[in-house]
Design an enzyme around this catalytic site. Sequence first.
Site, PDB file in Angstrom:
ATOM      1  N   GLU A 179      43.769  43.936  41.915  1.00  0.00           N
ATOM      2  CA  GLU A 179      43.529  42.554  42.366  1.00  0.00           C
ATOM      3  C   GLU A 179      43.892  42.358  43.831  1.00  0.00           C
ATOM      4  O   GLU A 179      45.035  42.048  44.161  1.00  0.00           O
ATOM      5  CB  GLU A 179      44.338  41.570  41.492  1.00  0.00           C
ATOM      6  CG  GLU A 179      44.101  40.116  41.888  1.00  0.00           C
ATOM      7  CD  GLU A 179      44.892  39.107  41.054  1.00  0.00           C
ATOM      8  OE1 GLU A 179      45.692  39.513  40.191  1.00  0.00           O
ATOM      9  OE2 GLU A 179      44.711  37.909  41.278  1.00  0.00           O
ATOM     10  N   LYS A 221      39.587  42.892  40.209  1.00  0.00           N
ATOM     11  CA  LYS A 221      39.761  41.426  40.131  1.00  0.00           C
ATOM     12  C   LYS A 221      39.809  40.857  41.546  1.00  0.00           C
ATOM     13  O   LYS A 221      40.876  40.710  42.142  1.00  0.00           O
ATOM     14  CB  LYS A 221      41.046  41.094  39.364  1.00  0.00           C
ATOM     15  CG  LYS A 221      41.357  39.603  39.275  1.00  0.00           C
ATOM     16  CD  LYS A 221      42.424  39.296  38.237  1.00  0.00           C
ATOM     17  CE  LYS A 221      42.830  37.839  38.285  1.00  0.00           C
ATOM     18  NZ  LYS A 221      43.659  37.455  37.128  1.00  0.00           N
TER      19      LYS A 221
HETATM   20  P1  13P Z   1      44.077  31.929  39.364  1.00  0.00           P
HETATM   21  O1  13P Z   1      42.808  32.023  38.568  1.00  0.00           O
HETATM   22  O2  13P Z   1      44.874  30.693  39.086  1.00  0.00           O
HETATM   23  O3  13P Z   1      43.855  32.196  40.825  1.00  0.00           O
HETATM   24  O4  13P Z   1      45.013  33.088  38.860  1.00  0.00           O
HETATM   25  C1  13P Z   1      44.512  34.339  38.645  1.00  0.00           C
HETATM   26  C2  13P Z   1      45.584  35.307  38.795  1.00  0.00           C
HETATM   27  O5  13P Z   1      45.819  36.126  37.954  1.00  0.00           O
HETATM   28  C3  13P Z   1      46.364  35.263  40.049  1.00  0.00           C
HETATM   29  O6  13P Z   1      47.028  36.458  40.192  1.00  0.00           O
END
Ligand code: 13P
Length: 346
Positions: A179, A221
């Site tokens: 991510e 992600k």
């Molecule tokens: P949000 O969808 O609230 O941005 O959170 C996703 C997430 O896992 C942040 O690390």
Amino acid sequence: MSIYADEMRQTAQAMVAPGKGILAMDESNATCNKRFAKLGIPTTEERRRAYRELILTTPNLSEFISGAILYDETIRQSSQAGVPFTQVMQNAGMIVGIKVDTGAKDLAACPGEKITEGLDGLRERIAEYYQMGARFAKWRAVITIGEPIPSPTCIETNAHALARYAALCQEGGLVPIVEPEVLIDGNHSIERCYDVTDQTLQAVFTQLRLQKVAFDQMILKPSMVISGLECSVQATVDQVAEMTIQVLRNNVPASVPGIAFLSGGQSNQRSTEHLNTMNAKYGALCPWRVTFSYARAIQQPALEHWAGNDANIPAAQQLLYHRAKLNGAASLGKYDPAMEKQTVLV
Ligand code: 13P
């Protein structure tokens, strides 16, 4: 090759099965408490547990949610009836995921920038989480856009850490969710967001390759390519969808099974519309599944309705189910804004 390769390939495919996404509910205690405090909910371990039970026991949630990302506190907790949450999830047909980073800290010598920590002892923690039933993990890197950031230092150090994390996960049998979040905060244009996302993804995939991460056993992600929150010109849904798919097609190998977006502070409906347009208009161009891994954009209506009062649980669960359903439809390009109104008895 990891001894878990076959299992991880199957898990990764199941995480992005058609019509499903991944629920992020891995807020750290500090973040969860901040959201509770805004609504006047006591910031106690018991209330956090009750809220996570509300989410995980939502009837039929697994129609649209393949798995959920937990926080370390949550993976060790149980329902009021004494059933471990890991068991509750397995019974409901949802895969157990776990956040394994320990948060974004200030990056030395780089004012205004962050580096995500958590590599020390990670091999041992992964082994423990696997034993507890987890089958995937998450690590979030944060890239801030400003003048003149992000620096190459920030992008490279975060990409390096993401790849070290991903390689350790695959060694230990957890599918890594990689991510790299380019933050929405700021007054930058969508074009600037595109360039920063492009540089970031390039660095991330270079490091993943260098560190021998198997692309068919991971999930990406990313954030969407989007105008900064304070930018005077806000891009249309079509522009966001087109530029996001473009940057992903330029950087993400076809062997990655799926891309599951974070919502990043977009409104609930906007994040659904963006995902839907990507699939409806550009799905045919994509070699990977394109779906969601939202936290706020799925949880918010339920959290606000519950507000710490357990009498509100059934209605809050319906709101959660509804947002999951809309995003499930968007992951197939079958969402229609009219569906927003088809709520639910609250
Ligand atoms: P949000 O969808 O609230 O941005 O959170 C996703 C997430 O896992 C942040 O690390």
